[in-house]
Scaffold this motif. Structure first.
Motif, PDB file in Angstrom:
ATOM      1  N   ARG A 168      -1.695   4.102  -9.383  1.00  0.00           N
ATOM      2  CA  ARG A 168      -1.615   2.753  -8.827  1.00  0.00           C
ATOM      3  C   ARG A 168      -2.825   2.483  -7.953  1.00  0.00           C
ATOM      4  O   ARG A 168      -2.733   1.802  -6.936  1.00  0.00           O
ATOM      5  N   GLU A 169      -3.992   3.040  -8.360  1.00  0.00           N
ATOM      6  CA  GLU A 169      -5.187   2.840  -7.558  1.00  0.00           C
ATOM      7  C   GLU A 169      -5.604   1.370  -7.499  1.00  0.00           C
ATOM      8  O   GLU A 169      -6.349   0.955  -6.620  1.00  0.00           O
ATOM      9  N   GLY A 170      -5.131   0.577  -8.472  1.00  0.00           N
ATOM     10  CA  GLY A 170      -5.522  -0.821  -8.501  1.00  0.00           C
ATOM     11  C   GLY A 170      -5.098  -1.584  -7.259  1.00  0.00           C
ATOM     12  O   GLY A 170      -5.707  -2.591  -6.908  1.00  0.00           O
ATOM     13  N   GLU A 171      -4.026  -1.127  -6.593  1.00  0.00           N
ATOM     14  CA  GLU A 171      -3.593  -1.780  -5.362  1.00  0.00           C
ATOM     15  C   GLU A 171      -4.592  -1.558  -4.236  1.00  0.00           C
ATOM     16  O   GLU A 171      -4.596  -2.296  -3.257  1.00  0.00           O
TER      17      GLU A 171
ATOM     18  N   LEU B 297       0.836  -1.208   0.000  1.00  0.00           N
ATOM     19  CA  LEU B 297       0.000   0.000   0.000  1.00  0.00           C
ATOM     20  C   LEU B 297       0.867   1.253   0.000  1.00  0.00           C
ATOM     21  O   LEU B 297       0.554   2.234  -0.676  1.00  0.00           O
ATOM     22  N   LEU B 298       1.952   1.214   0.774  1.00  0.00           N
ATOM     23  CA  LEU B 298       2.840   2.374   0.821  1.00  0.00           C
ATOM     24  C   LEU B 298       3.506   2.616  -0.533  1.00  0.00           C
ATOM     25  O   LEU B 298       3.638   3.761  -0.981  1.00  0.00           O
ATOM     26  N   GLN B 299       3.903   1.553  -1.204  1.00  0.00           N
ATOM     27  CA  GLN B 299       4.517   1.712  -2.516  1.00  0.00           C
ATOM     28  C   GLN B 299       3.509   2.235  -3.530  1.00  0.00           C
ATOM     29  O   GLN B 299       3.837   3.053  -4.394  1.00  0.00           O
ATOM     30  N   ALA B 300       2.267   1.795  -3.406  1.00  0.00           N
ATOM     31  CA  ALA B 300       1.233   2.237  -4.344  1.00  0.00           C
ATOM     32  C   ALA B 300       0.893   3.706  -4.145  1.00  0.00           C
ATOM     33  O   ALA B 300       0.705   4.445  -5.115  1.00  0.00           O
ATOM     34  N   VAL B 301       0.829   4.166  -2.897  1.00  0.00           N
ATOM     35  CA  VAL B 301       0.445   5.552  -2.658  1.00  0.00           C
ATOM     36  C   VAL B 301       1.560   6.511  -3.051  1.00  0.00           C
ATOM     37  O   VAL B 301       1.312   7.695  -3.303  1.00  0.00           O
ATOM     38  N   LYS B 302       2.795   6.020  -3.126  1.00  0.00           N
ATOM     39  CA  LYS B 302       3.916   6.870  -3.514  1.00  0.00           C
ATOM     40  C   LYS B 302       4.082   6.968  -5.025  1.00  0.00           C
ATOM     41  O   LYS B 302       4.909   7.726  -5.501  1.00  0.00           O
ATOM     42  N   GLN B 303       3.313   6.175  -5.760  1.00  0.00           N
ATOM     43  CA  GLN B 303       3.427   6.186  -7.212  1.00  0.00           C
ATOM     44  C   GLN B 303       2.115   6.664  -7.817  1.00  0.00           C
ATOM     45  O   GLN B 303       1.055   6.590  -7.203  1.00  0.00           O
TER      46      GLN B 303
ATOM     47  N   GLU C  53      -3.787  10.812   4.506  1.00  0.00           N
ATOM     48  CA  GLU C  53      -3.074  12.092   4.466  1.00  0.00           C
ATOM     49  C   GLU C  53      -1.941  12.070   3.432  1.00  0.00           C
ATOM     50  O   GLU C  53      -1.705  13.059   2.738  1.00  0.00           O
ATOM     51  N   GLU C  54      -1.264  10.942   3.317  1.00  0.00           N
ATOM     52  CA  GLU C  54      -0.189  10.844   2.338  1.00  0.00           C
ATOM     53  C   GLU C  54      -0.743  10.904   0.914  1.00  0.00           C
ATOM     54  O   GLU C  54      -0.144  11.531   0.033  1.00  0.00           O
TER      55      GLU C  54
ATOM     56  N   LEU D 264       5.628   6.995   7.162  1.00  0.00           N
ATOM     57  CA  LEU D 264       5.145   8.238   6.550  1.00  0.00           C
ATOM     58  C   LEU D 264       5.320   9.431   7.488  1.00  0.00           C
ATOM     59  O   LEU D 264       4.615  10.442   7.355  1.00  0.00           O
ATOM     60  N   GLU D 265       6.240   9.304   8.439  1.00  0.00           N
ATOM     61  CA  GLU D 265       6.531  10.380   9.387  1.00  0.00           C
ATOM     62  C   GLU D 265       5.298  10.759  10.203  1.00  0.00           C
ATOM     63  O   GLU D 265       5.042  11.929  10.484  1.00  0.00           O
ATOM     64  N   GLY D 266       4.522   9.737  10.580  1.00  0.00           N
ATOM     65  CA  GLY D 266       3.360   9.968  11.433  1.00  0.00           C
ATOM     66  C   GLY D 266       2.089  10.330  10.692  1.00  0.00           C
ATOM     67  O   GLY D 266       1.051  10.543  11.320  1.00  0.00           O
TER      68      GLY D 266
END
Length: 672
Positions: free
Chosen positions: A66-69, A57-63, A94-95, A87-89
């Protein structure tokens, strides 16, 4: 692959997805008896995501893209509300907002993620109040694009607050006046701050009260502004395109390809010319739908979101016109007029968008439609014009707009419009018989007669919450005679039934009627009150104003096994639970009985069982046999008898036996 295998699997997945989404939203929703009269589905147990899932999920939100994830079904079972150390809290939501991934925000919100969760949350009581108020915004029928836009604006203001170095310099909360807002938000104007709970609670112009009917909530959703309430909207918006135009002065704009057309001239175009240009575009729309264009999801404010998905066929355009008129959505109406529509299109009851908007007291929508060529003297199947509907339903704001508009028309303009309207009205022209019936109904007060009787029909054990009743002698004969005369005088529409689950061919002619004056609805409500006086467990108290007369004109007319669909009342927000039938004709050995079935059969098996019939009597006998062989028997049935009231739950399988003595006339309505 066997027939229906792939489609059956797809439908099963859709049902599971729908249940998971509704269950996830149930964990956030503040369900109220005014919102829905059904119990919410149980909320699923939301578990912390495994490390591998969280990493994906973290990799998907950073790209990007990538909504498919973010599968909704998967997310609805995961607890991803809290802060994440990587994500620094910040939370996952929020990210996604920080990176501007509106598609990911939409997926998270549809899966039931709480948008009000934050590390520096206020005490529990305030946090709970903020969550409930936030949910009222989220589920306000605003649509995914507008919902995501609101969420992103508020969370962006939260992130802006965290980045402030000198928060005290911006002063107190603009809503409650707190000198040092806790868990605050900082608006884009860089001049004002607010408590986040206050921001959710106010949302600019108005609160979205969940006790209102869904269409009324949507009307309020159009006015929501999540920017700074103290500064001009242009100063606190992300860009000027996000600022909605004034609804009272909104006009459609045609593109530069039209002859002699520019925005300055459009302000002075006569209404007939605007209607002509829009109708010209409407006439070239294909009747067969084209392939849907795949669009990347984008969060948009309401006035821009309503310019999407305007319909691929003329029928789609007409449906969207009716929906926009019933909710008073002027931005949707203006967009439809721009791309091409029929300003005076009609629904099954003969209502135009102008009449619908006037009936629900949407003054801005009435004003826009009049400026774009809508005709005031167009009438529905019952002979009601827009002013009649507004006056009868006490729609004071719409009535004021109509009176102001008619005052601006000269006698010559009014005469020419009346002639044009009368020549194109078609089946919806005023009818003296219908008007006479209205006058007769207005003088009647239907009530319980001395010979009234009520009977609880035999029903399955698992349907005791929705009992089936048969009531006799509850209507005055004069009331029934007026209803019968109205049903016979209204224009015939040769549209066949067959919308319910498992339905097929029928010989009933449907005549839709909108009770603009409320006389029929009040008469039926009075009869329902009489039924409750005889049996306190009688479950119904009101009906929808949209009713139908069903006419079986020939012997052998029937209705195959099916179930009915629930509808939502526009004014109260209540879901209908029962189908209500008033038999206006009928007698001994006339056929046409309404039979409650134990099982909904397969349509082809039932049709094969009854196909050999050559006359009405033989068809009636084969229907009896098929009820046993294909439907596992029957629970009970109601014989047609003049004045008999029959109510049964929507989800109860039923059929209408073939008519032996035509004609058969009934009034059908949805009740709650």
């Amino acid at each position: 692959m066997p027939k229906g295998g792939r489609d059956g699997g797809r439908q099963a997945r859709r049902r599971r997805l729908y249940k998971s989404i509704m269950a996830a939203r149930a964990s956030l929703l503040d369900y109220s008896p005014y919102v829905a009269n059904h119990a919410p589905p149980p909320a699923p147990e939301r578990l912390p995501p495994p490390a591998s899932v969280l990493e994906a999920l973290l990799q998907a939100v950073k790209q990007t893209r990538r909504e498919g994830e973010f599968g909704i079904e998967k997310l609805s079972c995961l607890d991803v509300d809290g802060a994440i150390a990587e994500l620094e809290g910040r939370t996952l939501l929020e990210e996604a907002v920080r990176r501007g991934h509106s598609g990911v925000v939409n997926q998270l919100m549809r899966a039931g993620v709480d948008p009000t969760w934050r590390v520096d949350a206020p005490p529990p009581d305030e946090a709970l109040a903020a969550r409930l108020d936030a949910t009222r915004l989220v589920v306000a029928n605003a649509g995914d694009a507008q919902m995501s836009f609101h969420i992103m604006e508020i969370i962006d203001a939260r992130l802006r607050w965290r980045s402030l170095e000198d928060r005290d310099a911006l002063g107190a909360c603009v809503f409650c006046g707190a000198e040092k807002p806790k868990a605050g938000v900082a608006y884009r104007c860089k001049k004002h701050v607010a408590c986040e709970a206050c921001c959710w609670n106010n949302c600019g112009a108005s609160k979205l009260d969940m006790t209102l009917a869904p269409r009324r909530r949507l009307m309020l959703a159009q006015k929501v502004w999540v920017g700074c309430p103290c500064c001009p909207r242009a100063a606190s918006a992300r860009n000027l395109a996000d600022v909605p135009p004034d609804a009272a002065t909104l006009m459609p704009h045609f593109d530069a390809n039209d002859d002699n057309n520019n925005h300055e001239e459009e302000e002075s175009l006569p209404p007939e010319e605007i209607a002509r240009r829009s109708r010209a575009r409407y006439d070239v729309v294909n009747e067969t739908p084209r392939a849907k264009e795949k669009l990347h999801f984008t969060a948009l404010p309401h006035h821009l979101a309503q310019r999407q998905h305007l319909g691929l066929t003329r029928a789609h355009r007409d449906e969207r016109m009716f929906d926009a008129a019933s909710t008073g959505d002027v931005y949707r109406l203006a967009a439809l007029i721009e791309v091409g529509c029929d300003i005076c299109c009609r629904d099954d009851a003969g209502r135009t968008p102008l009449l619908i908007a006037a009936a629900y007291d949407h003054a801005d929508a009435v004003r826009l439609l009049l400026r774009c060529g809508a005709q005031l003297d167009e009438v529905d199947n019952g002979g009601h014009a827009a002013r009649d509907a507004a006056s009868s339903r006490s729609a004071s704001q719409a009535l004021a707009v109509i009176d102001e508009w008619t005052g601006h028309l000269s006698a010559e303009q009014w005469s020419s419009r009346s002639k044009t309207s009368a020549s194109t009205a078609g089946v919806a022209e005023p009818r003296g018989a219908a008007e006479a019936c209205q006058r007769a109904l207005s003088r009647l007060e239907p009530g319980r007669s001395t010979s009234s009787a009520i009977r609880l029909l035999n029903t399955p054990v698992d349907s005791l919450a929705y009992p089936t009743y048969e009531v006799d002698g509850i209507f005055d004969e004069a009331f029934l005679a007026a209803l019968e005369a109205m049903g016979n005088s209204l224009p015939r529409h040769c549209a066949r039934l067959g919308r319910g689950r498992g339905s097929g061919n029928t010989d009933a002619i449907r005549i839709s009627y909108f009770d603009a004056t409320g006389i029929v609805s009040r008469g039926i409500a009075s009869a329902l009150a009489g039924a409750r006086a005889m049996d306190p467990k009688f479950p119904l108290s009101a009906v929808q104003p949209n009713v139908k007369f069903l006419v079986y004109e020939c012997d052998g007319g029937k209705l195959v096994p099916h179930t009915d669909l629930s509808k939502t009342c526009d004014e109260t927000g209540m879901h209908t639970t029962h189908t209500l039938i008033i038999y206006l004709t009928g007698g001994p050995n006339s056929g046409g009985e309404t039979v409650m079935l134990k099982k909904l059969p397969k349509v082809h098996e039932f049709n094969e069982e009854t196909a050999p019939a050559t006359n009405a009597g033989e068809l009636h006998r084969l229907y009896r046999s098929a009820c046993t062989s294909c439907c596992e028997g029957t629970y009970d049935e109601a014989m047609p008898r003049r004045g008999r009231l029959f109510v049964f739950p929507h989800d109860a399988p039923h059929l209408a036996m073939p008519v032996l003595k035509a004609p058969k006339l009934i009034l059908r309505a949805e009740a709650y």
